[in-house]
Scaffold this motif. Structure first.
Motif, short mmCIF file in Angstrom:
data_model
loop_
_atom_site.label_atom_id
_atom_site.label_comp_id
_atom_site.label_asym_id
_atom_site.label_seq_id
_atom_site.Cartn_x
_atom_site.Cartn_y
_atom_site.Cartn_z
N ASP A 241 0.80 -1.00 -0.01
CA ASP A 241 0.09 -0.04 0.05
C ASP A 241 0.93 1.43 -0.02
O ASP A 241 1.94 1.26 0.41
CB ASP A 241 -0.81 -0.11 1.17
CG ASP A 241 -2.10 1.18 1.23
OD1 ASP A 241 -2.45 1.45 -0.03
OD2 ASP A 241 -2.45 1.38 2.19
N SER A 259 -13.68 6.86 4.04
CA SER A 259 -12.78 5.95 4.02
C SER A 259 -11.50 6.25 3.49
O SER A 259 -11.43 7.48 2.80
CB SER A 259 -13.31 4.81 3.23
OG SER A 259 -13.67 5.09 2.04
N SER A 261 -10.00 5.09 0.94
CA SER A 261 -10.09 5.17 -0.83
C SER A 261 -10.66 6.39 -1.00
O SER A 261 -10.24 7.12 -1.66
CB SER A 261 -10.93 4.01 -1.21
OG SER A 261 -9.95 2.76 -0.95
N ASP A 262 -11.86 6.81 -0.21
CA ASP A 262 -12.70 8.13 -0.74
C ASP A 262 -12.00 9.44 -0.56
O ASP A 262 -12.11 10.29 -1.04
CB ASP A 262 -13.97 8.06 -0.01
CG ASP A 262 -15.07 7.10 -0.31
OD1 ASP A 262 -14.80 6.64 -1.41
OD2 ASP A 262 -15.87 6.80 0.36
N ARG A 265 -9.48 10.05 -3.35
CA ARG A 265 -10.05 10.32 -4.43
C ARG A 265 -10.22 11.91 -4.01
O ARG A 265 -10.19 12.64 -5.08
CB ARG A 265 -11.24 9.41 -4.63
CG ARG A 265 -11.05 8.32 -5.49
CD ARG A 265 -12.27 7.65 -6.14
NE ARG A 265 -12.98 7.02 -4.95
CZ ARG A 265 -12.56 5.78 -4.52
NH1 ARG A 265 -11.67 5.03 -5.26
NH2 ARG A 265 -13.20 5.44 -3.50
N LYS A 297 -13.49 1.82 -14.41
CA LYS A 297 -13.64 0.62 -13.55
C LYS A 297 -13.69 -0.78 -14.54
O LYS A 297 -14.44 -0.44 -15.64
CB LYS A 297 -14.83 0.46 -12.78
CG LYS A 297 -14.72 1.52 -11.47
CD LYS A 297 -15.61 1.44 -10.60
CE LYS A 297 -15.87 2.43 -9.28
NZ LYS A 297 -17.04 2.39 -8.53
N SER A 308 -8.27 -1.07 -12.46
CA SER A 308 -9.57 -0.20 -12.02
C SER A 308 -8.74 1.25 -11.56
O SER A 308 -8.23 1.10 -10.41
CB SER A 308 -10.34 -0.54 -10.99
OG SER A 308 -10.97 0.58 -10.54
N TYR A 310 -9.95 3.97 -10.72
CA TYR A 310 -11.06 4.53 -9.56
C TYR A 310 -10.45 4.06 -8.18
O TYR A 310 -10.31 4.68 -7.32
CB TYR A 310 -12.43 4.10 -9.84
CG TYR A 310 -13.32 4.84 -8.88
CD1 TYR A 310 -13.87 5.92 -8.82
CD2 TYR A 310 -13.95 3.94 -7.82
CE1 TYR A 310 -14.81 6.55 -7.84
CE2 TYR A 310 -14.75 4.30 -6.95
CZ TYR A 310 -15.20 5.84 -6.93
OH TYR A 310 -16.02 6.15 -5.94
N ASP A 311 -10.23 2.58 -8.40
CA ASP A 311 -9.82 1.93 -6.98
C ASP A 311 -8.38 1.77 -6.81
O ASP A 311 -7.70 1.53 -5.50
CB ASP A 311 -10.37 0.56 -6.96
CG ASP A 311 -11.93 0.55 -7.13
OD1 ASP A 311 -12.51 1.15 -6.21
OD2 ASP A 311 -12.42 -0.07 -8.06
N SER A 312 -7.53 2.26 -7.82
CA SER A 312 -5.98 1.86 -7.45
C SER A 312 -5.15 3.38 -7.79
O SER A 312 -4.38 3.38 -7.11
CB SER A 312 -5.46 0.84 -8.54
OG SER A 312 -6.06 -0.56 -8.16
N TYR A 314 -6.92 6.15 -7.68
CA TYR A 314 -7.80 7.09 -6.81
C TYR A 314 -8.03 8.17 -7.82
O TYR A 314 -8.07 9.51 -7.27
CB TYR A 314 -7.25 7.59 -5.56
CG TYR A 314 -6.82 6.10 -4.78
CD1 TYR A 314 -7.98 5.48 -4.05
CD2 TYR A 314 -5.65 5.49 -4.65
CE1 TYR A 314 -7.86 4.24 -3.51
CE2 TYR A 314 -5.22 4.25 -4.23
CZ TYR A 314 -6.25 3.82 -3.59
OH TYR A 314 -5.99 2.63 -2.93
N ASP A 316 -10.95 9.60 -10.65
CA ASP A 316 -12.34 9.54 -11.04
C ASP A 316 -12.49 10.68 -12.20
O ASP A 316 -13.29 11.37 -12.06
CB ASP A 316 -13.14 9.86 -9.94
CG ASP A 316 -14.53 9.46 -9.97
OD1 ASP A 316 -14.90 9.00 -11.18
OD2 ASP A 316 -15.35 9.58 -9.31
#
Length: 516
Positions: A241, A259, A261-262, A265, A297, A308, A310-312, A314, A316
């Motif tokens: 990480d 969170s 992740s959020d 982003r 995604k 992704s 969006y998830d990796s 961050y 959008d």
């Protein structure tokens, strides 16, 4: 002899162009009187509403045709770190001349690859990739960004300044960072990750410094756009990480409830929003564009597989497009047309569907695949055709990565693109939400023997001159885009239309000239 009409007084006498939408026509006829050429002048006024009489222009005359020139690892320019100043300039001029040859109209020029500068900065060190030592200026001194901007605009080419926001040192380089590198300024937020040195996007000091660097470029240089690629948080490596726990805990200690992740982003989103607003506050005409990874995604659209962002990362970009936080998006669709797991047309259609504000979409294409993995040039030709077929959905151009295949004509790509893709020049499309005010029409237009001349622009508004030739009755093809400092063009016999073009791509009304 030449008899000309100065169109300047016509504009003053008969009212503003924007009120009447007039078209001016200069008809030249060759008459055999004492071996002299007599230009006979007629003025035709077309008032607003007579749209059926206006020139019909080839739709491909409006298209974004960009190319990335990567400086990191000396991918495209300069070819190595030991070149002299004159050699660097010569290579860059050769790139721009090749762009003119290919009818490309936008250079996406990497000026901040690793927290350093390909320009004279008080905030960051000179680039390692320029001189072989980060912090060392070119000798003899020159400013590459200033030079590139000037040379681009001489040729009617836009310059999009490409900066990487968080990367402080590349994994392939091993040098001591000077004290002006952001990793030395903010060592508590500089992390070694997968061999890179990467700054923490969640740190206010990092956000502020990146913002200040970019606004400094906008303020001091005549760039046409600021450009980011796909690097935000780093691509994940080895299941490790990104080590920003301390920054996240500091956020939580202030009552933050997102969170991790959020929160990551949101850190990126805040910088994007701040930059969009700050760039346009400084200079409303400077555009902001981002070229994200091509998949938002997996499963979007259905059947798409892969990484992704969006998830990796961050990132959008769907949100940025929906909220109008970019002027253009250039998703890197670096896959072939046919494989369904990463289908070029399916992904392009998905991105176009996420665009309620109708921002421009310029697809990123992996041109270098023709020599790295053996793609046929026809694959790239067909990808551009697919993009063009979706122009009504705001697919308005392409950006090729990178310049090297064009520079070296690998696999004959230059010849193929000249004949099958970019046979005529084009002007980047207008971003109507930024500006729609057209420049004044050209003045002092004269038709000579196989030549058209006009007055130099004195307003500072004109960025280029567009020369169209009549192909059929009232159908016009763009044949040349000339730099702002041009005042003449050699042509064959025919009927031509001259327009002034401003920095936003707005065109003036027409001056039509018949050259015999």
């Amino acid at each position: 002899m030449d008899v000309s009409m100065d169109t300047a007084h016509l504009q003053t006498e008969h009212g503003a162009r924007t009120q009447l939408n007039r078209r001016y026509m200069v008809l030249g006829a060759t008459m055999g009187l004492l071996a002299s050429t007599v230009l006979i002048v007629t003025v035709v006024f077309v008032t607003e509403g007579a749209h059926e009489d206006l020139p019909k222009v080839d739709p491909q005359s409006r298209e974004f045709r960009g190319v990335w020139v990567a400086t990191v690892e000396n991918i495209d320019w300069p070819s190595n770190m030991s070149l002299s100043t004159e050699q660097q300039k010569s290579e860059l001029v050769a790139i721009l001349d090749r762009m003119v040859e290919l009818n490309l109209n936008a250079l996406v020029f990497q000026i901040r690859p690793t927290g350093d500068a390909f320009y004279d900065s008080q905030l960051e060190p000179w680039s390692y990739y320029l001189t072989g030592r980060q912090g060392a200026p070119p000798s003899p001194y020159y400013d590459p960004l200033q030079f590139a901007t000037t040379e681009c605009h001489k040729r009617g080419i836009q310059l999009h300044a490409w900066l990487n926001p968080y990367r402080a040192r590349h994994k392939s380089a091993n040098y001591t960072l000077p004290v002006t590198n952001m990793a030395r300024r903010f060592p508590q937020y500089a992390y070694v990750y997968d061999g890179y040195i990467w700054m923490d996007p969640g740190a206010a000091d990092v956000q502020n410094h990146t913002y200040d660097v970019i606004i400094d470029v906008v303020r001091r240089y005549d760039v046409d756009a600021i450009h980011f690629d796909d690097y935000f948080y780093p691509y994940p490596a080895g299941g490790v990480d990104f080590p920003d726990n301390a920054t996240f805990r500091a956020y939580q200690s202030t009552g933050g409830t997102m969170s991790k992740s959020d929160w990551r982003r949101d850190n990126v989103n805040k910088l994007i929003k701040r930059l969009y607003e700050g760039i346009h506050a400084e200079k409303p005409h400077v555009k902001f564009g981002i070229a994200p990874f091509g998949i938002w995604k997996p499963g979007h659209p259905e059947g798409i597989e892969g990484f992704s962002q969006y998830d990796s990362l961050y990132a959008d970009p769907k949100f940025w497009l929906e909220q109008g936080l970019v002027d253009y998006l250039a998703p890197q669709l670096y896959w072939m047309i046919d494989p369904p797991q990463q289908s070029y047309p399916a992904l392009l259609d998905w991105w176009l569907d996420q665009n309620p504000l109708r921002r421009h979409v310029y697809t990123g294409n992996y041109l270098s695949r023709i020599f790295t993995t053996g793609w046929p040039v026809s694959e790239l030709v067909n990808q551009v055709k697919i993009s063009r077929e979706r122009a009504e959905q705001m697919s308005l151009g392409n950006i090729m990565f990178s310049m090297k295949p064009f520079r070296d004509n690998i696999s004959g790509v230059v010849d193929i693109f000249q004949s099958d893709v970019y046979g005529r020049p084009a002007i980047p499309p207008v971003m109507t939400w930024l500006d729609t005010q057209a420049p004044d029409l050209p003045t002092g237009v004269k038709a000579g023997t196989k030549e058209i001349t006009w007055n130099r622009d004195q307003s500072g508004v004109v960025r280029a001159w567009a020369v169209y030739r009549q192909d059929q009755e009232n159908t016009w093809g763009l044949v040349q885009v000339l730099g702002y400092n041009t005042t003449s063009v050699s042509v064959e016999a025919g009927t031509y239309m001259l327009r002034a073009v401003d920095r936003m791509g707005n065109e003036s009304t027409d001056v039509i000239v018949k050259v015999s």
